[in-house]
Design a protein around this motif. Structure first.
Motif, PDB file in Angstrom:
ATOM      1  N   GLN A  78       0.825  -1.192   0.000  1.00 12.67           N
ATOM      2  CA  GLN A  78       0.000   0.000   0.000  1.00 12.67           C
ATOM      3  C   GLN A  78       0.868   1.255   0.000  1.00 12.67           C
ATOM      4  O   GLN A  78       1.769   1.398   0.818  1.00 12.67           O
ATOM      5  CB  GLN A  78      -0.916   0.008   1.219  1.00 12.67           C
ATOM      6  N   ARG A  80      -0.346   4.259   0.594  1.00  6.34           N
ATOM      7  CA  ARG A  80      -0.868   5.090   1.671  1.00  6.34           C
ATOM      8  C   ARG A  80      -1.905   4.283   2.431  1.00  6.34           C
ATOM      9  O   ARG A  80      -2.420   3.288   1.915  1.00  6.34           O
ATOM     10  CB  ARG A  80      -1.479   6.369   1.122  1.00  6.34           C
ATOM     11  N   PRO A  82      -5.463   3.022   3.791  1.00  2.53           N
ATOM     12  CA  PRO A  82      -6.765   3.054   3.119  1.00  2.53           C
ATOM     13  C   PRO A  82      -7.623   4.208   3.633  1.00  2.53           C
ATOM     14  O   PRO A  82      -7.549   4.572   4.797  1.00  2.53           O
ATOM     15  CB  PRO A  82      -7.402   1.708   3.448  1.00  2.53           C
ATOM     16  N   ARG A  83      -8.409   4.769   2.748  1.00  2.00           N
ATOM     17  CA  ARG A  83      -9.311   5.861   3.121  1.00  2.00           C
ATOM     18  C   ARG A  83     -10.603   5.304   3.688  1.00  2.00           C
ATOM     19  O   ARG A  83     -11.038   4.210   3.325  1.00  2.00           O
ATOM     20  CB  ARG A  83      -9.639   6.716   1.909  1.00  2.00           C
ATOM     21  N   ALA A  84     -11.235   6.116   4.529  1.00  2.94           N
ATOM     22  CA  ALA A  84     -12.564   5.749   5.040  1.00  2.94           C
ATOM     23  C   ALA A  84     -13.555   5.869   3.898  1.00  2.94           C
ATOM     24  O   ALA A  84     -13.393   6.716   3.007  1.00  2.94           O
ATOM     25  CB  ALA A  84     -12.946   6.673   6.179  1.00  2.94           C
ATOM     26  N   PRO A  86     -16.652   7.030   1.702  1.00  5.52           N
ATOM     27  CA  PRO A  86     -17.342   8.328   1.705  1.00  5.52           C
ATOM     28  C   PRO A  86     -18.734   8.192   2.314  1.00  5.52           C
ATOM     29  O   PRO A  86     -19.357   7.132   2.242  1.00  5.52           O
ATOM     30  CB  PRO A  86     -17.417   8.697   0.222  1.00  5.52           C
TER      31      PRO A  86
END
Length: 93
Positions: A78, A80, A82-84, A86
């Motif tokens: 990865q 970065r 992981p994003r939450a 939306p």
């Protein structure tokens, strides 16, 4: 991948293990079908070859016997975190 490790990759082009890789040297090396590089197989991924030259565990390795398979990417893969997901707006009548 059995054992929960990351899927094997070519050392030159970084291609993932796939049904078209060729295993040589008794299963100790694989030859990439995309760039032709020969790479050592890790000890935890090693399997002897049968008399037909195919890995004996090929049916147990989805990356070697299926056209598509998915793996959960370990942190090393990865760029970065992981994003939450939306937030979704819901309509109220």
């Amino acid at each position: 991948v059995l054992g929960g490790g990351a899927p094997p990759r070519c050392s030159r082009c970084r291609a993932y293990a796939n049904p078209f890789w060729t295993f040589v040297d008794g299963g100790r090396r694989h030859v990439c079908n995309l760039c032709g590089a020969s790479t050592d197989v890790s000890n935890d991924y090693f399997c002897n070859l049968g008399v037909d030259g195919m890995r004996r565990d090929i049916a147990e390795r989805p990356e070697l016997c299926r056209g598509v398979c998915e793996f959960a990417a370990p942190a090393a893969f990865q760029a970065r975190p992981p994003r939450a997901p939306p937030l979704q707006r819901t309509r109220t009548p």
